[in-house]
Design an enzyme around this catalytic site. Structure first.
Site, PDB file in Angstrom:
ATOM      1  N   GLY A   1      38.558 -17.009  40.664  1.00  0.00           N
ATOM      2  CA  GLY A   1      38.647 -17.722  41.938  1.00  0.00           C
ATOM      3  C   GLY A   1      38.486 -19.227  41.767  1.00  0.00           C
ATOM      4  O   GLY A   1      38.021 -19.706  40.735  1.00  0.00           O
TER       5      GLY A   1
ATOM      6  N   ARG B   1      34.458 -24.243  47.755  1.00  0.00           N
ATOM      7  CA  ARG B   1      33.329 -24.535  48.650  1.00  0.00           C
ATOM      8  C   ARG B   1      32.081 -25.014  47.918  1.00  0.00           C
ATOM      9  O   ARG B   1      31.163 -25.552  48.508  1.00  0.00           O
ATOM     10  CB  ARG B   1      32.997 -23.294  49.495  1.00  0.00           C
ATOM     11  CG  ARG B   1      33.863 -23.195  50.729  1.00  0.00           C
ATOM     12  CD  ARG B   1      33.482 -21.993  51.545  1.00  0.00           C
ATOM     13  NE  ARG B   1      33.936 -20.752  50.933  1.00  0.00           N
ATOM     14  CZ  ARG B   1      33.501 -19.548  51.292  1.00  0.00           C
ATOM     15  NH1 ARG B   1      32.598 -19.418  52.231  1.00  0.00           N
ATOM     16  NH2 ARG B   1      33.976 -18.470  50.708  1.00  0.00           N
TER      17      ARG B   1
ATOM     18  N   LYS C   1      32.146 -22.419  39.727  1.00  0.00           N
ATOM     19  CA  LYS C   1      31.025 -21.875  40.498  1.00  0.00           C
ATOM     20  C   LYS C   1      30.142 -20.907  39.707  1.00  0.00           C
ATOM     21  O   LYS C   1      28.916 -20.989  39.737  1.00  0.00           O
ATOM     22  CB  LYS C   1      31.617 -21.158  41.724  1.00  0.00           C
ATOM     23  CG  LYS C   1      30.656 -20.335  42.504  1.00  0.00           C
ATOM     24  CD  LYS C   1      31.267 -19.814  43.777  1.00  0.00           C
ATOM     25  CE  LYS C   1      32.160 -18.621  43.562  1.00  0.00           C
ATOM     26  NZ  LYS C   1      32.561 -17.992  44.837  1.00  0.00           N
TER      27      LYS C   1
ATOM     28  N   TYR D   1       1.912 -35.894  21.370  1.00  0.00           N
ATOM     29  CA  TYR D   1       3.216 -35.280  21.145  1.00  0.00           C
ATOM     30  C   TYR D   1       3.168 -34.583  19.796  1.00  0.00           C
ATOM     31  O   TYR D   1       2.977 -35.229  18.761  1.00  0.00           O
ATOM     32  CB  TYR D   1       4.346 -36.318  21.152  1.00  0.00           C
ATOM     33  CG  TYR D   1       5.634 -35.686  20.684  1.00  0.00           C
ATOM     34  CD1 TYR D   1       6.225 -34.664  21.434  1.00  0.00           C
ATOM     35  CD2 TYR D   1       6.237 -36.046  19.486  1.00  0.00           C
ATOM     36  CE1 TYR D   1       7.374 -34.026  20.995  1.00  0.00           C
ATOM     37  CE2 TYR D   1       7.388 -35.416  19.042  1.00  0.00           C
ATOM     38  CZ  TYR D   1       7.949 -34.412  19.805  1.00  0.00           C
ATOM     39  OH  TYR D   1       9.090 -33.772  19.361  1.00  0.00           O
TER      40      TYR D   1
ATOM     41  N   ASN E   1       8.300 -37.383  14.140  1.00  0.00           N
ATOM     42  CA  ASN E   1       9.120 -36.355  13.484  1.00  0.00           C
ATOM     43  C   ASN E   1      10.558 -36.783  13.253  1.00  0.00           C
ATOM     44  O   ASN E   1      11.293 -36.116  12.549  1.00  0.00           O
ATOM     45  CB  ASN E   1       9.094 -35.069  14.321  1.00  0.00           C
ATOM     46  CG  ASN E   1       9.598 -35.297  15.734  1.00  0.00           C
ATOM     47  OD1 ASN E   1       9.465 -36.397  16.283  1.00  0.00           O
ATOM     48  ND2 ASN E   1      10.187 -34.274  16.322  1.00  0.00           N
TER      49      ASN E   1
HETATM   50  C1  UD1 Z   1      36.535  -9.126  48.744  1.00  0.00           C
HETATM   51  C2  UD1 Z   1      36.938  -7.716  49.156  1.00  0.00           C
HETATM   52  C3  UD1 Z   1      36.178  -7.328  50.425  1.00  0.00           C
HETATM   53  C4  UD1 Z   1      34.682  -7.408  50.186  1.00  0.00           C
HETATM   54  C5  UD1 Z   1      34.303  -8.800  49.684  1.00  0.00           C
HETATM   55  C6  UD1 Z   1      32.865  -8.793  49.226  1.00  0.00           C
HETATM   56  C7  UD1 Z   1      39.249  -7.387  48.476  1.00  0.00           C
HETATM   57  C8  UD1 Z   1      40.655  -7.390  48.909  1.00  0.00           C
HETATM   58  N1  UD1 Z   1      38.360  -7.699  49.407  1.00  0.00           N
HETATM   59  O1  UD1 Z   1      36.987 -10.006  49.757  1.00  0.00           O
HETATM   60  O2  UD1 Z   1      36.520  -6.014  50.807  1.00  0.00           O
HETATM   61  O3  UD1 Z   1      33.983  -7.116  51.360  1.00  0.00           O
HETATM   62  O4  UD1 Z   1      35.121  -9.173  48.550  1.00  0.00           O
HETATM   63  O5  UD1 Z   1      32.482 -10.085  48.884  1.00  0.00           O
HETATM   64  O6  UD1 Z   1      38.963  -7.094  47.336  1.00  0.00           O
HETATM   65  N2  UD1 Z   1      39.240 -13.171  42.490  1.00  0.00           N
HETATM   66  C9  UD1 Z   1      40.005 -13.301  41.356  1.00  0.00           C
HETATM   67  N3  UD1 Z   1      41.358 -13.379  41.486  1.00  0.00           N
HETATM   68  C10 UD1 Z   1      41.993 -13.349  42.683  1.00  0.00           C
HETATM   69  C11 UD1 Z   1      41.199 -13.218  43.832  1.00  0.00           C
HETATM   70  C12 UD1 Z   1      39.832 -13.129  43.715  1.00  0.00           C
HETATM   71  O7  UD1 Z   1      39.472 -13.340  40.242  1.00  0.00           O
HETATM   72  O8  UD1 Z   1      43.216 -13.426  42.690  1.00  0.00           O
HETATM   73  C13 UD1 Z   1      37.785 -13.054  42.368  1.00  0.00           C
HETATM   74  C14 UD1 Z   1      37.031 -14.177  43.046  1.00  0.00           C
HETATM   75  O9  UD1 Z   1      36.752 -15.219  42.108  1.00  0.00           O
HETATM   76  C15 UD1 Z   1      35.758 -13.495  43.499  1.00  0.00           C
HETATM   77  C16 UD1 Z   1      36.204 -12.074  43.776  1.00  0.00           C
HETATM   78  O10 UD1 Z   1      37.388 -11.886  43.052  1.00  0.00           O
HETATM   79  O11 UD1 Z   1      34.792 -13.458  42.482  1.00  0.00           O
HETATM   80  C17 UD1 Z   1      36.388 -11.775  45.264  1.00  0.00           C
HETATM   81  O12 UD1 Z   1      37.425 -12.559  45.786  1.00  0.00           O
HETATM   82  P1  UD1 Z   1      37.394 -13.138  47.263  1.00  0.00           P
HETATM   83  O13 UD1 Z   1      38.622 -13.932  47.466  1.00  0.00           O
HETATM   84  O14 UD1 Z   1      36.102 -13.803  47.530  1.00  0.00           O
HETATM   85  O15 UD1 Z   1      37.494 -11.806  48.115  1.00  0.00           O
HETATM   86  P2  UD1 Z   1      37.066 -11.615  49.612  1.00  0.00           P
HETATM   87  O16 UD1 Z   1      38.186 -12.043  50.481  1.00  0.00           O
HETATM   88  O17 UD1 Z   1      35.746 -12.182  49.851  1.00  0.00           O
END
Ligand code: UD1
Ligand code: MG
Length: 447
Positions: free
Chosen positions: A13, A17, A24, A349, A369
Site C-alpha cells: 500500500g 495518510r 508506513k 562514561y 575508548n
Molecule cells: C480491507 C478488506 C476489508 C477489511 C479491512 C480491514 C479487502 C477487499 N477489504 O479493506 O474487508 O475490513 O481491510 O482493515 O480486502 N494492499 C496491497 N496491495 C493492494 C491493496 C492493498 O498490498 O493492491 C495492502 C495494504 O498495504 C494494506 C492491506 O493490503 O496493508 C489492506 O488494504 P486496504 O486498502 O487498507 O484495504 P481496506 O479497504 O481497508
C-alpha cells in the site's frame, strides 16, 4: 495433524495518510517496526514460508523484509488485496499447505489468535476469516453468516444499508489452503465500486465450490490497523498499557506505571522495582531485586540480581551489570561488562570495557575508548580502585587490586596491586596567595 503453514504479508500500500518519507509499515511500535511484529507473528505460527508483498515504491520495505528473512513478491501496480495475494503465488509455487494473509500495518494480532485461525483449517474448515466487532464498523468489510457458517464478505462501499447494519467485520486475516486460495483468486473480478480485485471475494467463490467457511473472532484491540500518526500513537499507548499491566501482574513493582515505557522484548523478573520515568529500549533484561531508580534510559542492557541503577543513568547496548552492581547518577555505559558488586556511582562514561568483581570506579572516570578511527578496550581487574576524575586511555589494563590516584591520565597498563599516579606533582609556594591578594587589592583601590 498440523498441515504445513505459510504466510503472505501485504505491504504494497501507499500509506499516504502517514505523511512520511518512510513507508508506513517501517514505523515503530513498542521498539520495532510493524513489519517486524507481523513477521514474528507469522514465524510464531510455524510458517515455513513467509512472503512479503511490496510495491515498486517501497524499496525501504523490501530491504527491511529481506533483512527479516522474508521472501519478496512484487505487486505493481496495486490492484487490490486479491491481486496482491495473487502476486505471491510465484514465491509459493513449491509450497503445498495452508496459508494466512496478514497485513503489515496490523501489528498486534496475537500468536494465540493466529494459531486458532490455522487450527480451524487443520480441523477441516476450508476458509477461515478473523472477524471482530468494532465500535465503529465504518468502512470495514461485513461478514455475512448463516447458522454459524460464513457465506460472504461484502465491502462497505458495495454494501446495502441492511448489510451495513451488521456489526461483525473483516479484520483482514484470511486463511485457506494454497490450492483453494489461488484457485479462487483466479476467478476474482474487479466489478465493484473501487474497481479492485478483492481478496474477500474468495469466500463466496469457494462456497460455490461447496467449501466451508468460518469466522474466528478476536478483540478489536488485536486487529487495530495503523494508517496515520494518530493511529500510530494510539497503537503505542495500547502497547504500553498492555505491557504495564502484564509487568504488574507478574510481580514487577512500577512506582509510576504511566511513565514507564517498554519495548516488545523487555524482560523483567518479579520483585524488580522500576522508578518513575524510565524508558526501556529493545534488548533489556532485569533480574529480581534489581532497582531502576527514576529517569533512566536502558537499551541492550542486562541487569543482574539486586543491581541498583540510576537515578539518571543511561545504559547502552552491550552493557552487562552483574549481581549487586551499581551505576549511579549521570553514568553512561556501552559495551561494558561490570563484575559482581562493582560500583560506578557518579558521573562516568564506561565504554568498551570489562570491569572485574568488587571494583570501585570513582566519580568522573572516563574510558577514552575512541581515537578518532578505532575503538579500544579498557580492562579493570577485581578489586581495583579507580580514583575520581581518571581518564583511562584505551587500550589499557588495570591489574587486580591496583589503586589509581585521582585525576590521572592513565596511558600505560598498571600492574596488579600497584599505585599509579599520572598527574604533575603538586607545588606549594608559601605565602604566595597572601602576597598576590594584597597586591591586587591595592591596584583595584587606585582605579
Ligand atoms: C480491507 C478488506 C476489508 C477489511 C479491512 C480491514 C479487502 C477487499 N477489504 O479493506 O474487508 O475490513 O481491510 O482493515 O480486502 N494492499 C496491497 N496491495 C493492494 C491493496 C492493498 O498490498 O493492491 C495492502 C495494504 O498495504 C494494506 C492491506 O493490503 O496493508 C489492506 O488494504 P486496504 O486498502 O487498507 O484495504 P481496506 O479497504 O481497508
Ligand atoms: Mg485499510
Amino acid at each position: 495433524m498440523t498441515t504445513p503453514r505459510a504466510a503472505v504479508i501485504l505491504a504494497a500500500g501507499k500509506s499516504t495518510r502517514m505523511k512520511s518519507s518512510r513507508s508506513k509499515v517501517l514505523h515503530h511500535v513498542g521498539g520495532r517496526s510493524m513489519l517486524s511484529w507481523v513477521a514474528d507473528l507469522a514465524r510464531s505460527a510455524g510458517a515455513d514460508k513467509i512472503v512479503c508483498v511490496v510495491g515498486e515504491g517501497n524499496a525501504d520495505v523490501r530491504a527491511a523484509a529481506e533483512e527479516l528473512g522474508l521472501e519478496i513478491a512484487l505487486q505493481e501496480p496495486q490492484l487490490g488485496t486479491g491481486h496482491a495475494v495473487k502476486c505471491a503465488q510465484g514465491a509459493l509455487s513449491g509450497f503445498k499447505g495452508n496459508m494466512a494473509v496478514l497485513y503489515a500495518d496490523t501489528p498486534f494480532v496475537s500468536h494465540k489468535t493466529l494459531e486458532r485461525v490455522f487450527k480451524s483449517l487443520d480441523n477441516g474448515t476450508d476458509v477461515t476469516v478473523l472477524g471482530f466487532e468494532p465500535e465503529e464498523p465504518g468502512f470495514y468489510g461485513r461478514l455475512i453468516t448463516e447458522g454459524g457458517e460464513l457465506t460472504a464478505i461484502v465491502e462497505a462501499r458495495d454494501a446495502s444499508n441492511e448489510i451495513l447494519d451488521i456489526g461483525l467485520c473483516n479484520s483482514g486475516v484470511i486463511a485457506a489452503s494454497t490450492q483453494d486460495m489461488f484457485s479462487a483468486l483466479e476467478r476474482v473480478g474487479n466489478d465493484n465500486v473501487k474497481g479492485e480485485y478483492y481478496l474477500t471475494d474468495i469466500v463466496e467463490i469457494l462456497r460455490g465450490d461447496d467449501k466451508t467457511a468460518r469466522v474466528i473472532t478476536a478483540d478489536e484491540s488485536e486487529v487495530l490497523g495503523v494508517n496515520s500518526r494518530l493511529d500510530l500513537a494510539t497503537a503505542e499507548v495500547a502497547f504500553q498499557m498492555g505491557m504495564r499491566q502484564a509487568m504488574l501482574t507478574k510481580g514487577v513493582t512500577l512506582r509510576d506505571p504511566d511513565t514507564t515505557y517498554f519495548s516488545w522484548d523487555t524482560a523483567i523478573s518479579a520483585d524488580a522495582e522500576i522508578g518513575a520515568n524510565v524508558v526501556f529500549g529493545p534488548g533489556v533484561s532485569i533480574a529480581k531485586d534489581a532497582v531502576i531508580h527514576p529517569f533512566c534510559h536502558l537499551e541492550g542492557a542486562k541487569i543482574g540480581e539486586g543491581a541498583q541503577i540510576g537515578p539518571f543513568a543511561r545504559l547502552r547496548p552491550g552493557t552487562e551489570m552483574a549481581a549487586g552492581t551499581k551505576a549511579g547518577n549521570f553514568v553512561e555505559t556501552k559495551k561494558a561488562k561490570i563484575g559482581k558488586g562493582s560500583k560506578i556511582n557518579h558521573l562516568s562514561y564506561i565504554g568498551d570495557a570489562e570491569v572485574g568483581e568488587g571494583a570501585n570506579i570513582g566519580a568522573g572516570t572516563i574510558t577514552c575508548n575512541y581515537d578518532g578511527y578505532f575503538k579500544h578496550k579498557t580492562e579493570i581487574g577485581d578489586g581495583a580502585f579507580v580514583g575520581t576524575n581518571s581518564s583511562l586511555v584505551a587500550p589499557v589494563k588495570i591489574g587486580k587490586g591496583a589503586y589509581l590516584g585521582s585525576g590521572g591520565v592513565i596511558t600505560k597498563d598498571v600492574p596488579e596491586g600497584a599505585l599509579a599516579v599520572a598527574r604533575s606533582e603538586q607545588v606549594n609556594k608559601e605565602g604566595w596567595a597572601d602576597r598576590y591578594n594584597t597586591a591586587q587589592k591595592k591596584r583595584k583601590a587606585k582605579k
